[in-house]
Design a protein around this motif. Structure first.
Motif, PDB file in Angstrom:
ATOM      1  N   UNK A 104      54.255   2.656  23.788  1.00  0.00           N
ATOM      2  CA  UNK A 104      54.993   1.918  22.694  1.00  0.00           C
ATOM      3  C   UNK A 104      55.357   3.018  21.626  1.00  0.00           C
ATOM      4  N   UNK A 105      55.090   2.605  20.432  1.00  0.00           N
ATOM      5  CA  UNK A 105      55.381   3.383  19.138  1.00  0.00           C
ATOM      6  C   UNK A 105      54.866   4.786  19.308  1.00  0.00           C
ATOM      7  N   UNK A 160      62.660  -2.701  29.970  1.00  0.00           N
ATOM      8  CA  UNK A 160      62.492  -1.359  29.859  1.00  0.00           C
ATOM      9  C   UNK A 160      61.327  -1.210  28.949  1.00  0.00           C
ATOM     10  N   UNK A 161      60.177  -0.584  29.660  1.00  0.00           N
ATOM     11  CA  UNK A 161      59.054  -0.250  29.146  1.00  0.00           C
ATOM     12  C   UNK A 161      58.939   1.166  28.371  1.00  0.00           C
ATOM     13  N   UNK A 175      60.290   7.263  28.624  1.00  0.00           N
ATOM     14  CA  UNK A 175      59.229   8.405  28.105  1.00  0.00           C
ATOM     15  C   UNK A 175      60.215   9.193  26.838  1.00  0.00           C
ATOM     16  N   UNK A 176      59.319   8.973  25.907  1.00  0.00           N
ATOM     17  CA  UNK A 176      59.892   9.694  24.768  1.00  0.00           C
ATOM     18  C   UNK A 176      58.672  10.633  24.134  1.00  0.00           C
ATOM     19  N   UNK A 177      59.099  12.060  24.064  1.00  0.00           N
ATOM     20  CA  UNK A 177      58.145  13.175  23.961  1.00  0.00           C
ATOM     21  C   UNK A 177      58.795  14.316  23.294  1.00  0.00           C
ATOM     22  N   UNK A 178      57.823  15.225  22.973  1.00  0.00           N
ATOM     23  CA  UNK A 178      58.528  16.459  22.439  1.00  0.00           C
ATOM     24  C   UNK A 178      58.760  17.452  23.396  1.00  0.00           C
ATOM     25  N   UNK A 179      59.791  17.789  23.924  1.00  0.00           N
ATOM     26  CA  UNK A 179      59.621  18.441  25.210  1.00  0.00           C
ATOM     27  C   UNK A 179      59.304  19.975  25.096  1.00  0.00           C
ATOM     28  N   UNK A 180      58.994  20.461  24.034  1.00  0.00           N
ATOM     29  CA  UNK A 180      58.523  21.821  23.643  1.00  0.00           C
ATOM     30  C   UNK A 180      57.011  21.791  23.904  1.00  0.00           C
ATOM     31  N   UNK A 228      46.612   5.294  28.297  1.00  0.00           N
ATOM     32  CA  UNK A 228      47.453   4.998  29.192  1.00  0.00           C
ATOM     33  C   UNK A 228      47.331   3.994  30.097  1.00  0.00           C
ATOM     34  N   UNK A 229      46.096   3.952  30.486  1.00  0.00           N
ATOM     35  CA  UNK A 229      45.406   3.055  31.512  1.00  0.00           C
ATOM     36  C   UNK A 229      45.534   1.525  30.688  1.00  0.00           C
TER      37      UNK A 229
END
Length: 179
Positions: A20-21, A15-16, A48-53, A31-32
């Motif tokens: 990263x943090x 799982x990538x 993928x972890x992000x603020x979906x707003x 990202x490249x």
């Protein structure tokens, strides 16, 4: 069944965590560079972890990736915590579909390799014959032996196996890309 064994999805792949943090954001992550430090294979997944707003994850074609064009997505994820399984070899392209985020650098292109087949056994060389074995089999033209001995086989090494496996993997990947 054999094709499934050769090209099947690896159980328990890596799982990538994208970025990263820092996660999936438009600030502070190249990202490249992040992707170039990783190896992606069928059976792995991207988290993928992000603020979906403020962000989403939009999977797009190569052309739309280059143009930062989110209007014709292959898939769109919007939960803020999305895990995407890598199920086929080849390039996969992701952008943030929010206006201008892709242009700022919130885009990711990865190359997914076929699932690992594990170590590949090297062929065992046959017996080496002495030159006298061929002395009776001369060609009628110029008395040239029909079979000539080549150089002795090189010793088998792990590096040679790895190079063969890498070449074989890229060959398989090119077959999938052409299909």
């Amino acid at each position: 069944m054999i094709l499934l064994a050769l090209f099947g999805v690896a159980v328990g792949g890596t799982v990538h965590k994208v970025g990263d943090s820092s996660g999936w954001t438009m600030m502070g992550v190249n990202y490249e560079a992040w992707a170039s430090s990783k190896t992606f294979q069928v059976g792995d997944s991207l988290a993928f972890e992000y603020n979906n707003g403020f962000h989403d994850v939009t999977e797009v074609t190569h052309n739309d990736f280059e143009l930062c064009e989110p209007s014709k997505p292959l898939a769109r994820y919007q939960t803020g915590s999305d895990t995407i399984s890598l199920t086929k070899p080849g390039y996969q392209n992701f952008i943030c579909g929010f206006p201008s985020h892709c242009y700022i650098g919130q885009k990711l292109q990865i190359l997914v390799l076929p699932a690992s087949l594990g170590p590949v056994a090297a062929p065992v060389p046959g017996p080496v014959r002495s030159p006298t074995t061929f002395s009776s089999s001369l060609s009628p033209v110029n008395n040239v032996p029909q079979h000539q001995m080549g150089p002795p086989p090189t010793p088998h090494s792990a590096a040679a196996t790895n190079n063969v496996w890498i070449g074989f993997s890229y060959f398989l990947l090119s077959l999938f890309i052409l299909v």
